[in-house]
Write an enzyme that holds these catalytic residues in place. Structure first.
Site, PDB file in Angstrom:
ATOM      1  N   LYS A 176       0.838  -1.285   0.298  1.00  0.00           N
ATOM      2  CA  LYS A 176       0.097  -0.129  -0.122  1.00  0.00           C
ATOM      3  C   LYS A 176       0.983   1.199  -0.001  1.00  0.00           C
ATOM      4  O   LYS A 176       0.653   2.150  -0.879  1.00  0.00           O
ATOM      5  CB  LYS A 176      -0.872  -0.135   1.325  1.00  0.00           C
ATOM      6  CG  LYS A 176      -1.804   1.142   1.361  1.00  0.00           C
ATOM      7  CD  LYS A 176      -3.130   0.634   2.226  1.00  0.00           C
ATOM      8  CE  LYS A 176      -2.726   0.901   3.674  1.00  0.00           C
ATOM      9  NZ  LYS A 176      -2.629   2.237   4.294  1.00  0.00           N
ATOM     10  N   SER A 177       1.856   1.284   0.824  1.00  0.00           N
ATOM     11  CA  SER A 177       2.633   2.570   0.976  1.00  0.00           C
ATOM     12  C   SER A 177       3.351   3.015  -0.451  1.00  0.00           C
ATOM     13  O   SER A 177       3.455   4.002  -0.754  1.00  0.00           O
ATOM     14  CB  SER A 177       3.781   2.224   1.971  1.00  0.00           C
ATOM     15  OG  SER A 177       3.204   2.382   3.357  1.00  0.00           O
ATOM     16  N   ARG A 211       2.774   5.999  -3.288  1.00  0.00           N
ATOM     17  CA  ARG A 211       4.162   6.707  -3.682  1.00  0.00           C
ATOM     18  C   ARG A 211       4.372   6.764  -5.224  1.00  0.00           C
ATOM     19  O   ARG A 211       4.670   7.658  -5.634  1.00  0.00           O
ATOM     20  CB  ARG A 211       5.273   6.435  -2.968  1.00  0.00           C
ATOM     21  CG  ARG A 211       5.316   6.797  -1.400  1.00  0.00           C
ATOM     22  CD  ARG A 211       6.406   6.472  -0.468  1.00  0.00           C
ATOM     23  NE  ARG A 211       6.399   6.750   1.013  1.00  0.00           N
ATOM     24  CZ  ARG A 211       5.420   6.520   1.915  1.00  0.00           C
ATOM     25  NH1 ARG A 211       4.298   5.678   1.671  1.00  0.00           N
ATOM     26  NH2 ARG A 211       5.529   6.757   3.017  1.00  0.00           N
ATOM     27  N   ARG A 261      -8.611  12.070  12.551  1.00  0.00           N
ATOM     28  CA  ARG A 261      -6.938  11.920  12.641  1.00  0.00           C
ATOM     29  C   ARG A 261      -6.290  13.190  12.588  1.00  0.00           C
ATOM     30  O   ARG A 261      -6.634  14.133  12.043  1.00  0.00           O
ATOM     31  CB  ARG A 261      -6.463  10.812  11.518  1.00  0.00           C
ATOM     32  CG  ARG A 261      -7.334   9.532  11.537  1.00  0.00           C
ATOM     33  CD  ARG A 261      -6.748   8.494  10.466  1.00  0.00           C
ATOM     34  NE  ARG A 261      -5.647   8.250  10.649  1.00  0.00           N
ATOM     35  CZ  ARG A 261      -5.072   7.281   9.967  1.00  0.00           C
ATOM     36  NH1 ARG A 261      -5.593   6.890   8.860  1.00  0.00           N
ATOM     37  NH2 ARG A 261      -3.656   7.136  10.108  1.00  0.00           N
ATOM     38  N   SER A 274       7.076   9.066  11.922  1.00  0.00           N
ATOM     39  CA  SER A 274       5.959   8.776  11.019  1.00  0.00           C
ATOM     40  C   SER A 274       6.570   9.116   9.795  1.00  0.00           C
ATOM     41  O   SER A 274       7.141  10.248   9.446  1.00  0.00           O
ATOM     42  CB  SER A 274       5.066   9.851  11.529  1.00  0.00           C
ATOM     43  OG  SER A 274       4.268   9.995  10.481  1.00  0.00           O
ATOM     44  N   ASP A 284       1.652  -1.179  11.928  1.00  0.00           N
ATOM     45  CA  ASP A 284       0.298  -1.759  11.509  1.00  0.00           C
ATOM     46  C   ASP A 284       0.070  -3.176  11.943  1.00  0.00           C
ATOM     47  O   ASP A 284      -1.272  -3.474  11.507  1.00  0.00           O
ATOM     48  CB  ASP A 284       0.409  -1.441   9.787  1.00  0.00           C
ATOM     49  CG  ASP A 284       0.625   0.121   9.295  1.00  0.00           C
ATOM     50  OD1 ASP A 284      -0.007   0.740  10.391  1.00  0.00           O
ATOM     51  OD2 ASP A 284       0.928   0.251   8.290  1.00  0.00           O
ATOM     52  N   ARG A 288      -6.464   1.991  17.880  1.00  0.00           N
ATOM     53  CA  ARG A 288      -6.321   0.464  17.751  1.00  0.00           C
ATOM     54  C   ARG A 288      -6.239  -0.257  19.269  1.00  0.00           C
ATOM     55  O   ARG A 288      -6.113  -1.472  19.306  1.00  0.00           O
ATOM     56  CB  ARG A 288      -5.342   0.326  16.546  1.00  0.00           C
ATOM     57  CG  ARG A 288      -5.866   0.348  15.458  1.00  0.00           C
ATOM     58  CD  ARG A 288      -4.921  -0.280  14.252  1.00  0.00           C
ATOM     59  NE  ARG A 288      -5.283  -0.183  12.918  1.00  0.00           N
ATOM     60  CZ  ARG A 288      -4.637   0.258  11.831  1.00  0.00           C
ATOM     61  NH1 ARG A 288      -3.472   0.247  12.028  1.00  0.00           N
ATOM     62  NH2 ARG A 288      -5.475   0.127  10.668  1.00  0.00           N
ATOM     63  N   ARG A 296      -7.805  -3.329   9.139  1.00  0.00           N
ATOM     64  CA  ARG A 296      -6.775  -4.321  10.009  1.00  0.00           C
ATOM     65  C   ARG A 296      -7.402  -5.070  11.097  1.00  0.00           C
ATOM     66  O   ARG A 296      -7.107  -6.280  11.373  1.00  0.00           O
ATOM     67  CB  ARG A 296      -5.266  -3.612  10.047  1.00  0.00           C
ATOM     68  CG  ARG A 296      -4.746  -2.978   9.068  1.00  0.00           C
ATOM     69  CD  ARG A 296      -3.285  -2.814   9.228  1.00  0.00           C
ATOM     70  NE  ARG A 296      -2.965  -1.807   8.243  1.00  0.00           N
ATOM     71  CZ  ARG A 296      -2.398  -2.183   6.894  1.00  0.00           C
ATOM     72  NH1 ARG A 296      -2.527  -3.379   6.840  1.00  0.00           N
ATOM     73  NH2 ARG A 296      -1.911  -1.243   6.181  1.00  0.00           N
TER      74      ARG A 296
HETATM   75  C1  S3P Z   1       2.369   4.844   6.224  1.00  0.00           C
HETATM   76  C2  S3P Z   1       3.140   5.187   7.413  1.00  0.00           C
HETATM   77  C3  S3P Z   1       2.435   4.489   8.630  1.00  0.00           C
HETATM   78  C4  S3P Z   1       1.538   3.433   8.436  1.00  0.00           C
HETATM   79  C5  S3P Z   1       0.565   3.649   7.373  1.00  0.00           C
HETATM   80  C6  S3P Z   1       1.286   3.941   6.191  1.00  0.00           C
HETATM   81  C7  S3P Z   1       3.146   5.282   5.002  1.00  0.00           C
HETATM   82  O1  S3P Z   1       1.852   5.702   9.249  1.00  0.00           O
HETATM   83  O2  S3P Z   1       0.975   3.367   9.848  1.00  0.00           O
HETATM   84  O3  S3P Z   1      -0.131   2.745   7.285  1.00  0.00           O
HETATM   85  O4  S3P Z   1       2.678   4.926   4.047  1.00  0.00           O
HETATM   86  O5  S3P Z   1       3.849   6.407   4.905  1.00  0.00           O
HETATM   87  P1  S3P Z   1       2.688   7.233  10.342  1.00  0.00           P
HETATM   88  O6  S3P Z   1       3.720   7.723   9.258  1.00  0.00           O
HETATM   89  O7  S3P Z   1       1.614   7.817  10.739  1.00  0.00           O
HETATM   90  O8  S3P Z   1       3.417   6.262  11.127  1.00  0.00           O
END
Ligand code: S3P
Length: 431
Positions: A23-24, A28, A123, A168, A317, A348, A391
């Protein structure tokens, strides 16, 4: 309307699956492709609702993005090629879309508005608004830019050295993406613990120079992104559900193919090893700037452990499903330094403790994590809910594989956010 599934125990899980793209990395790839000059082809893109929100936002900024089965093509026209959106940018449930896009939009030459679902509206966004304002950004939103809806008036930005109070990757990435839009100035982000480094790795693939040391990343403004082709590895955060399933369901053996094993993401593998799981990691030839492996997991005898500090960002996660794993481990598992769990898609700590308690787990919440005592027989015979959190939904579906009685899972649709083929894969493995 909420959807309800009745899920029952399985006798074993066996076979081979390839979990969907990360996903990340998928987010990007679309964003950087849109910022670059030229055509970026993305293979194994995750067709989950979150990544499709990113696609839809960039389409609203005039970027042509073509989606075929498993292949996404982004026609980038450079940062200057992004157009003022005439509609509100709807990020759905996606925190990554919101925060990374804020960094891009802060330096654009237009105005834009961001909105998301109920979870997004709760959030915290000040963690991004604050450093971006230090760079000169003009961002407004509810409670002085803490919550969506957000309005961003793009403007010229200056470089900063930002000491982030949280580890983060979303904060780090937003600041670095804004930093790229300064006039040759340097922007550095330092974190208390290193967060996932997909932005740094992928920016390099797009021809950008990024300097890193242990807890910092630096970019210089004015660098242009050049289009490239991206192969998205399987998402270790999705694989985690079947790694845990393989370890806790009797008579199981599961092979997960082509999983991304970026060291900033592999905390789940460390925990499985610490708990004594029977696991084998078979590195594969990298097709990309991200390392990949096949992972074999078998039913295991597990013992409790302590998870804290530097390890937390590497598995943040995965904590919901690690909590389930811990219910099947002998002794106490302590999860601490994880107060970030409170600001995910749901709180969570509350949702994991609440839902697992309903099905017989011995689990209690702490201020910055939870303590689980095992090994417990999970009873089932309860109605549980994802609370709209993908999740939590998947963790509960895996839990149902070992509960004595069936469970009723409410709001399972949320799973489509990151793993639309989750139930298909679960039934493929069910014997
Ligand atoms: C992510 C970073 C994490 C993760 C999220 C995806 C990302 O969050 O929990 O599911 O793609 O950069 P944080 O940057 O808030 O820790």
């Amino acid at each position: 309307m909420t959807d309800v599934l009745k899920l029952s125990k399985v006798t074993s899980l066996a076979g081979t699956i390839e979990v969907p793209g990360d996903k990340s990395i998928s987010h990007r790839a679309v964003m950087f492709g849109a910022m670059a000059n030229g055509k970026t082809e993305i293979k194994n893109f995750l067709m989950g609702a979150d990544c499709l929100s990113t696609v839809s936002c960039f389409r609203k900024m005039g970027v042509s993005i073509d989606i075929q089965e498993g292949l996404v093509t982004v026609e980038g026209k450079g940062l200057e090629g992004l157009k003022e959106p005439s509609e509100i940018l709807d990020v759905g449930n996606s925190g990554t879309t919101t925060r990374l896009m804020m960094g891009i939009l802060a330096g654009a030459n237009f105005h834009s508005c961001i909105i998301g679902d109920e979870s997004i509206a709760r959030r915290p966004m000040s963690r991004v608004t604050k450093p971006l304002r230090m760079m000169g950004a003009k961002i407004d939103g509810r409670e002085d830019g803490q919550y969506t809806p957000l309005a961003i008036r793009g403007t010229s930005l200056k470089g900063i050295h930002y000491e982030s109070p949280v580890a983060s990757a979303q904060v780090k990435s937003a600041v670095l993406l804004a930093g790229l839009q300064t006039n040759l100035e340097e922007t550095t982000v330092t974190e208390p613990h290193k967060s996932r480094d997909h932005t740094e790795r992928m920016l390099r693939a797009f021809g950008v120079e990024v300097n890193e040391d242990e807890r910092s990343a630096t970019v210089k403004g004015g660098q242009r992104l050049k289009a490239t082709n991206i192969f998205v590895p399987g998402d270790i955060s999705s694989a985690a559900f079947f790694l845990v399933a393989g370890a806790i369901v009797p008579n199981s053996e599961i092979l997960l193919k082509n999983v991304g094993i970026n060291p900033t993401r592999t905390g789940i593998l460390d925990v499985l090893k610490m708990m004594g799981a029977t696991i084998e990691i078979i590195p594969q030839q990298d097709q990309t700037f991200e390392p990949i492996a096949d992972i074999l997991i078998k039913t295991s005898t597990l013992k409790g452990t302590t998870i804290s500090g530097d390890l937390i960002p590497k598995l943040i996660d995965e904590i919901p499903v690690i909590a389930l794993l811990a219910t099947q481990a002998e002794g106490e598992t302590i999860i601490k330094d994880a107060s970030e769990l409170k600001v995910k898609e749901t709180n969570r700590i509350d949702t994991v403790v609440g839902e697992l308690s309903k099905i017989g787990a011995t689990i209690k919440a702490t201020d910055d994590g939870m303590v689980i005592t095992g090994k417990t027989k999970l009873t089932g015979n309860a109605a549980v809910s994802s609370h709209g959190d993908h999740r939590i939904g998947m963790m509960l579906a895996i839990a149902s594989c070992i509960t004595d009685e069936p469970i009723e899972l409410h709001d399972s649709n949320a799973i489509g956010v990151s793993y639309p083929s989750f139930f298909e894969h679960l039934s493929l493995l069910t014997k």
